[in-house]
Every structure is written in C-alpha cells, then in structure tokens.
Design a protein around this motif. Structure first.
Motif, PDB file in Angstrom:
ATOM      1  N   ARG A 165       0.847  -1.206   0.000  1.00 45.59           N
ATOM      2  CA  ARG A 165       0.000   0.000   0.000  1.00 45.59           C
ATOM      3  C   ARG A 165       0.867   1.234   0.000  1.00 45.59           C
ATOM      4  NH1 ARG A 165      -5.776   0.235   1.979  1.00 45.59           N
ATOM      5  NH2 ARG A 165      -5.479   2.215   3.032  1.00 45.59           N
ATOM      6  N   PHE A 181      -0.194   4.385   0.621  1.00 47.29           N
ATOM      7  CA  PHE A 181      -0.709   5.532   1.373  1.00 47.29           C
ATOM      8  C   PHE A 181      -1.269   5.076   2.713  1.00 47.29           C
ATOM      9  CE2 PHE A 181      -3.543   3.945  -1.905  1.00 47.29           C
ATOM     10  CZ  PHE A 181      -4.614   3.492  -1.154  1.00 47.29           C
ATOM     11  N   GLU A 182      -1.412   6.019   3.582  1.00 47.99           N
ATOM     12  CA  GLU A 182      -2.007   5.741   4.889  1.00 47.99           C
ATOM     13  C   GLU A 182      -3.517   5.645   4.742  1.00 47.99           C
ATOM     14  OE1 GLU A 182      -0.466   4.932   7.433  1.00 47.99           O
ATOM     15  OE2 GLU A 182       1.574   5.635   7.086  1.00 47.99           O
ATOM     16  N   PRO A 183      -4.206   4.934   5.595  1.00 52.95           N
ATOM     17  CA  PRO A 183      -3.646   4.119   6.674  1.00 52.95           C
ATOM     18  C   PRO A 183      -3.141   2.778   6.142  1.00 52.95           C
ATOM     19  CG  PRO A 183      -6.005   3.893   6.622  1.00 52.95           C
ATOM     20  CD  PRO A 183      -5.663   4.882   5.546  1.00 52.95           C
ATOM     21  N   ASP A 207     -13.078  -0.927   5.729  1.00 58.83           N
ATOM     22  CA  ASP A 207     -11.843  -0.160   5.565  1.00 58.83           C
ATOM     23  C   ASP A 207     -11.653   0.639   6.836  1.00 58.83           C
ATOM     24  OD1 ASP A 207      -9.941   1.949   4.901  1.00 58.83           O
ATOM     25  OD2 ASP A 207     -10.248   1.357   2.806  1.00 58.83           O
ATOM     26  N   ILE A 208     -10.446   0.570   7.397  1.00 55.37           N
ATOM     27  CA  ILE A 208     -10.288   1.263   8.681  1.00 55.37           C
ATOM     28  C   ILE A 208     -10.077   2.752   8.494  1.00 55.37           C
ATOM     29  CG2 ILE A 208      -9.283  -0.786   9.751  1.00 55.37           C
ATOM     30  CD1 ILE A 208      -6.618   0.846   9.774  1.00 55.37           C
ATOM     31  N   GLY A 209      -9.816   3.198   7.265  1.00 51.85           N
ATOM     32  CA  GLY A 209      -9.567   4.626   7.051  1.00 51.85           C
ATOM     33  C   GLY A 209     -10.842   5.435   7.129  1.00 51.85           C
ATOM     34  N   GLU A 210     -11.793   5.010   6.330  1.00 50.86           N
ATOM     35  CA  GLU A 210     -13.049   5.721   6.250  1.00 50.86           C
ATOM     36  C   GLU A 210     -14.024   4.741   5.643  1.00 50.86           C
ATOM     37  OE1 GLU A 210     -14.525   9.897   4.186  1.00 50.86           O
ATOM     38  OE2 GLU A 210     -12.391   9.499   4.415  1.00 50.86           O
ATOM     39  N   ARG A 211     -15.299   5.070   5.570  1.00 48.43           N
ATOM     40  CA  ARG A 211     -16.239   4.136   4.968  1.00 48.43           C
ATOM     41  C   ARG A 211     -15.990   4.090   3.452  1.00 48.43           C
ATOM     42  NH1 ARG A 211     -21.999   2.885   3.994  1.00 48.43           N
ATOM     43  NH2 ARG A 211     -21.845   0.683   3.598  1.00 48.43           N
TER      44      ARG A 211
END
Lengths: 229, 229
Positions: free
Chosen positions: B34, B36-38, B87-91
């Motif tokens: 990956r 990019f974050e996260p 997804d832990i970043g955003e929905r």
DNA sequence: GCAAAAGTGTTAGGTGTACACCCATGA
DNA sequence: TCATGGGTGTACACCTAACACTTTTGC
C-alpha cells in the motif's frame, strides 16, 4: 475517524431490489411507481440510497421491509452497475440484489401505500432507466442458483406440497418437468420432511405437505454436494 | 445537471482488481505494498477510487493499465463489499473485479515502480483489510467460469500448445486432468486452430501451437453451447 | 539408441431422461 | 361411479471417466 481519503470523489450509491414472489403458478416481481423526480411516476424496481453508516445488506433489508413488511429474507447480490449516464438525475452507482419472499407473509396494505404491484415476470413491460437490464440479469442468476441449490424454498410457505414445488420450478425455468424425475431428485437429496397433513385445496386426494430441513441441507452443502434441477 | 438527490449520503467507492497471470505452471496474482495511509506498506491488491465521471469498467481499465501496462484485458465483476467497517480509514465500498492477463505482455519495469510482485495463489499469505476474502471469492468464481466457458485463453499468449493449456487448467482447478480426455474435449469444440509451427522449448518432439478462434467460440455461445472442464 | 514429452481410441459404468399406470377421494 | 390430481419404477441412451502404447526428435 480520520479522513484519510479526503481528496477522492464520492458517489451516490443506491441499492435496487428485485423482490420476487410466487403466486398463481408464476414468478412475480414487485414494482412501483417512482415517488420522486426525475422520472416520477415511471415503473420502477424498489430501491433506496445507501446511507453513510449502513452496510449494503442493511440497505436491502430496509428496502424489503419497507415495501413488503417482511424482516428475514433470502437475498443475493446480482451485480453493480456503474455507467456514468445510467441515471438521468445524477451519477448514481447501483448495487442490485434479488430477494425471494413467501407471498403469504406479504403485507398487502403496503401495495396501496407505495403504489406497488406484483407483476408476472413474463408481462413486466418497460421499466425506468436500466431496470429491465437488472431484471434480466437477475432472472438468469436466479435460474442458475435454483438449478443447483435448493433456494427455491424461500418462495414457498413453510409447508408446501411436491406438486407446488414442481410448479414453482416449472415457473422459474419456464419449462415443464417430468413429475417422476422431479420427485425422485427432490426426495433423494433427503432434505425434505414429509408431514402427516395433506393439502386438499387442489385435489380430492390431497397432496402431502413437506417441510424443508435446513440442517440436513447445510450438511449436504458442507459435504460439497450439488444437485441439478 | 440538476441535483435531484442532494439530500442523500455519498460514499467513497473503490475498485479492487485481482490481476491474475499464469507462469511456472501456476496461477499468480499481482500484489503490492500500500502506497498511502492508513496501513501504508501492507500487502494489498491493486485498486483505485472510482472518479466522478468514470464508469466502473473504466476504473478497472485504468488500474490494470497503471500496474501492468496492458490496455485490453478480460475482466469480470466479482461482487461489491459494503460492510461499514471494512476499511479502517473511512467508509469505503469496494467493487471487486478480476482480470486475466497474458504475462508475456506485462511491463516488468512496473514491478519495481509500484513495489509490486507476482505471487503464486497458493502462497499468498495475509493481505490487508478483507483482501483475502476478495481473492477467495474471485478464485471460486474464476474456477466456475473457466470450467464452463473458455475464458482461460486470456491467461495464455496468442499462440499456445495443448500441454500448456492443460497445465493451465490443472493449475486453475488444482487437480490433474486426463490428457486424452482433455485434448478430446478441447478439440471437439472446434474453437482451436492448429498452426504449422511447433513449440520445441519443452520437448524434443515439440508440441503444435494452437490459436483460439473467437469467432467460432462466439457462434457456439450464441447457439447455447457450454462445455465442462 | 535412448530419454522425454507429444500424441492418439476404446470401453465400462454411471447419470439423465423418457415413459404409463394405479390410487385416493369428494361430489 | 367417475372425474381429478397425486403418487410410483424401469429401461434405454448418452455422456463421462478410466486406461497404455506409439511417435518424434535431440543428444
């Protein structure tokens, strides 16, 4: 929650449900008149927008409950349609599901409230946007599924007779089936429980009721068993 | 364009591509770290966000081109995954596709640029988020598809030998196949053109090259023909 | 001449399909 | 007693799967 992806585009995501039921020896689909602009009043499948904190399954369940009054339904995803111009209102990506329901559980008061109708799938006519495409893809998938897994039971009441079951399969596949072969295949799987009670509504002799045994079925599936028609 | 649906929630929509290729007698999948974050640096399938004016197919094509250098690929939608917390970043709702590519056309300079690797599907290990789920569902679908329609050809060069084709099918279904039955079935469909040329790279005798004849295949499909393995 | 992979047909068993008559019952 | 739909077994055709030897050629 942090906003990691803030520079990315977001889109409207809708779920369209093909709600199928079985009556009068034919598969019927629930359609309604669109309640909002654009294309208000056109014949349409039932859908809703996916909300921020709602999974796709939850959206389907919400739509199905709203339009049928039924809580637990068998559902399956058909596919996702993302052409840019498919909705004339705005860019909307649509996830299509079908749901199989037992029409005895359908809340008929909702028919009026939502201006909805059950239509024989052979007489659907033109629907709004790309909904005819959705329906065609759904029926193809549903035929394949019911031909290899006993999901058809979801369209029948808990208790049903073998003649009913056969007529259901004939409606799904739009072809007559051999009675002896059909009964043999169904019973051979050993996932139907014969009850004492008979249904006398369609003949003098009466046909035995059966019940679907989900535990036995799950065991079969687990063992990698599949059937055909 | 008017904004009819302005009060509805919008979501991030991504496409994740399972890019499959065939080498060393095994199916391989392209994975990368990956960028990019996260979860930056985790092993991940290749994906991208769907842009406002881009269809899903266009997003897939863009991602595949970016990571392989190939323009025209066979692709098929696997399904759409919409759990709220996936997804832990955003929905993010993710539409999964698989793509079959001919590894001879793969641009190897991209391996380094994207920190990407071809991994044998039997040795994938743990991927980020729910990507292992995506891969498992994809392989199931791909097996079914290649067992009933000759889409496997997309994993081979334009010219290929029957031993190669058989070894491809054995890799897909992870089971040995009978040589005579396999050749008979394949040739019987009459969608392969035998060429004069032989491939001498893997035996002294050499195996004849064949070419897939798409026109004949389309005619077969049109006539409702299906094959099995 | 020999090693190594390519190429080639036949048969038995199993699966799917077609088919016709008796049964139970209410009117 | 008769009309109506429910229930039952078998024979044949076809398809799938198992199987072993010959051919070609470079070394």
């Amino acid at each position: 929650m942090e906003r990691f992806y803030q520079h990315e585009d977001k889109v409207l995501l809708s779920v369209d449900c093909i709600i199928l039921g079985f009556k009068e020896n034919a598969i019927h689909v629930l359609i309604a008149r669109r309640k909002f602009e654009p294309l208000k009043g056109e014949r349409s499948l039932l859908g809703g927008f996916v909300r921020k904190a709602e999974s796709l399954n939850e959206t389907v369940a919400r739509v199905v409950l709203e339009y049928t009054g039924i809580e637990q339904v068998y559902m399956e995803q058909v596919g996702t349609y993302g052409e840019v111009g498919r909705d004339i209102g705005e860019r909307v990506v649509s996830v299509v599901y079908y749901a199989l329901i037992d029409m005895e559980l359908y809340d008929k008061t909702l028919e009026e409230r939502h201006n909805a109708r059950w239509v024989n799938i052979r007489e659907v006519g033109t629907l709004t946007l790309d909904h005819n495409q959705f329906l065609a893809d759904t029926l193809r998938l549903m035929r394949r599924r019911t031909a290899t897994r006993p999901v058809g039971f979801n369209l029948l009441p808990e208790k049903f007779t073998l003649p009913q079951l056969q007529s259901l399969y004939e409606a799904i596949h739009q072809q007559p089936l051999d009675k002896r072969n059909f009964r043999y295949k169904m019973l051979e799987m050993d996932i139907l429980e014969k009850l004492e009670e008979k249904d006398k509504s369609s003949s003098r002799k009466g046909a035995y009721y059966y019940r679907f045994n989900k535990e036995k079925y799950d065991r079969l599936l687990h063992d990698g068993y599949f059937f055909s028609i």
